[in-house]
Design a protein around this motif. Structure first.
Motif, short mmCIF file in Angstrom:
data_model
loop_
_atom_site.label_atom_id
_atom_site.label_comp_id
_atom_site.label_asym_id
_atom_site.label_seq_id
_atom_site.Cartn_x
_atom_site.Cartn_y
_atom_site.Cartn_z
N UNK A 76 9.01 -17.79 -1.32
CA UNK A 76 9.27 -17.98 0.11
C UNK A 76 8.04 -17.70 0.98
N UNK A 77 6.89 -17.45 0.36
CA UNK A 77 5.66 -17.23 1.12
C UNK A 77 5.32 -15.77 1.37
N UNK A 78 6.27 -14.87 1.11
CA UNK A 78 5.95 -13.44 1.25
C UNK A 78 5.04 -13.01 0.11
N UNK A 79 4.41 -11.85 0.30
CA UNK A 79 3.58 -11.27 -0.74
C UNK A 79 4.18 -9.95 -1.18
N UNK A 80 4.05 -9.67 -2.46
CA UNK A 80 4.51 -8.41 -3.02
C UNK A 80 3.29 -7.68 -3.58
N UNK A 81 3.25 -6.36 -3.40
CA UNK A 81 2.20 -5.53 -3.97
C UNK A 81 2.78 -4.84 -5.21
N UNK A 82 2.14 -5.04 -6.34
CA UNK A 82 2.60 -4.48 -7.62
C UNK A 82 1.68 -3.35 -8.05
N UNK A 83 2.28 -2.28 -8.58
CA UNK A 83 1.52 -1.12 -9.02
C UNK A 83 2.05 -0.63 -10.36
N UNK A 84 1.16 -0.02 -11.12
CA UNK A 84 1.50 0.62 -12.38
C UNK A 84 0.85 2.00 -12.35
N UNK A 85 1.64 3.04 -12.59
CA UNK A 85 1.04 4.38 -12.57
C UNK A 85 0.52 4.74 -13.96
N UNK A 86 -0.11 5.88 -14.07
CA UNK A 86 -0.71 6.29 -15.34
C UNK A 86 0.33 6.54 -16.42
N UNK A 87 1.58 6.77 -16.03
CA UNK A 87 2.66 6.94 -16.99
C UNK A 87 3.30 5.63 -17.41
N UNK A 88 2.84 4.51 -16.84
CA UNK A 88 3.36 3.20 -17.20
C UNK A 88 4.50 2.71 -16.32
N UNK A 89 4.94 3.51 -15.34
CA UNK A 89 6.00 3.08 -14.43
C UNK A 89 5.49 1.94 -13.54
N UNK A 90 6.37 0.98 -13.27
CA UNK A 90 6.02 -0.17 -12.45
C UNK A 90 6.73 -0.09 -11.10
N UNK A 91 6.03 -0.52 -10.06
CA UNK A 91 6.57 -0.50 -8.70
C UNK A 91 6.19 -1.80 -8.00
N UNK A 92 7.06 -2.24 -7.09
CA UNK A 92 6.77 -3.43 -6.29
C UNK A 92 7.29 -3.19 -4.88
N UNK A 93 6.40 -3.37 -3.91
CA UNK A 93 6.76 -3.22 -2.50
C UNK A 93 6.20 -4.41 -1.73
N UNK A 94 6.66 -4.59 -0.51
CA UNK A 94 6.11 -5.62 0.36
C UNK A 94 4.63 -5.34 0.56
N UNK A 95 3.80 -6.35 0.53
CA UNK A 95 2.35 -6.17 0.66
C UNK A 95 1.92 -6.01 2.12
N UNK A 96 2.78 -6.32 3.06
CA UNK A 96 2.42 -6.27 4.49
C UNK A 96 2.51 -4.85 5.03
N UNK A 97 1.41 -4.39 5.61
CA UNK A 97 1.37 -3.09 6.27
C UNK A 97 2.10 -3.22 7.61
N UNK A 98 3.21 -2.51 7.81
CA UNK A 98 3.98 -2.67 9.05
C UNK A 98 3.26 -2.14 10.28
N UNK A 99 2.26 -1.31 10.11
CA UNK A 99 1.53 -0.77 11.26
C UNK A 99 0.45 -1.73 11.73
N UNK A 100 -0.33 -2.29 10.80
CA UNK A 100 -1.42 -3.18 11.16
C UNK A 100 -1.08 -4.65 11.08
N UNK A 101 -0.01 -4.99 10.34
CA UNK A 101 0.42 -6.37 10.22
C UNK A 101 -0.28 -7.18 9.15
N UNK A 102 -1.30 -6.64 8.53
CA UNK A 102 -2.04 -7.38 7.51
C UNK A 102 -1.43 -7.15 6.12
N UNK A 103 -1.58 -8.13 5.25
CA UNK A 103 -1.08 -8.03 3.87
C UNK A 103 -2.13 -7.35 3.02
N UNK A 104 -2.14 -6.00 3.03
CA UNK A 104 -3.20 -5.24 2.39
C UNK A 104 -2.74 -4.06 1.54
N UNK A 105 -1.43 -3.80 1.44
CA UNK A 105 -1.00 -2.59 0.73
C UNK A 105 -1.42 -2.60 -0.74
#
Length: 116
Positions: A41-70
């Protein structure tokens, strides 16, 4: 780095409206570093993996600055809660809940992640 689904061998899957959408190969997720992926749908997702192997996904857009940078933010933990700090104004977002740790009125969208 932003990955487009049509140009990448994709293996990590993201829950999206009861469907699982493949976004990137697990090998692209280095512990402590984020990757951005484009959703249908055109949105961006920010994906992360921690040192323990856990996976996370959040919206990539910073709600304070409005840029897709998270996805470019620094990761860490606060009292055992994994977070990413925005590269813009340094607000920290809990990777499990999306809650801003510096402003309780702000939250980003989180997504379920699975491999395979």
């Amino acid at each position: 780095m932003t990955l487009a689904p049509e140009t990448t061998d994709l293996k990590v899957q993201l829950h999206l409206d009861d469907d699982w959408f493949t976004v990137c190969d697990l090998s692209r997720l280095l512990p402590g570093r984020g990757v951005a992926a484009l959703l249908p749908d055109g949105r961006q997702v920010a994906l992360f993996r921690d040192r323990g192997g856990e996976l996370y996904a959040i919206d990539n857009r910073d709600p304070f600055g409005g840029a897709a940078v998270l996805s470019r933010g620094l990761t860490g933990s606060d009292q055992g809660r994994p977070f990413v700090a925005s590269p813009l104004l340094k607000q920290r977002f809990d990777l499990q809940s999306g809650q801003c740790l510096d402003d309780e009125t702000v939250r980003v969208t989180t997504y379920a992640v699975r491999v395979g």
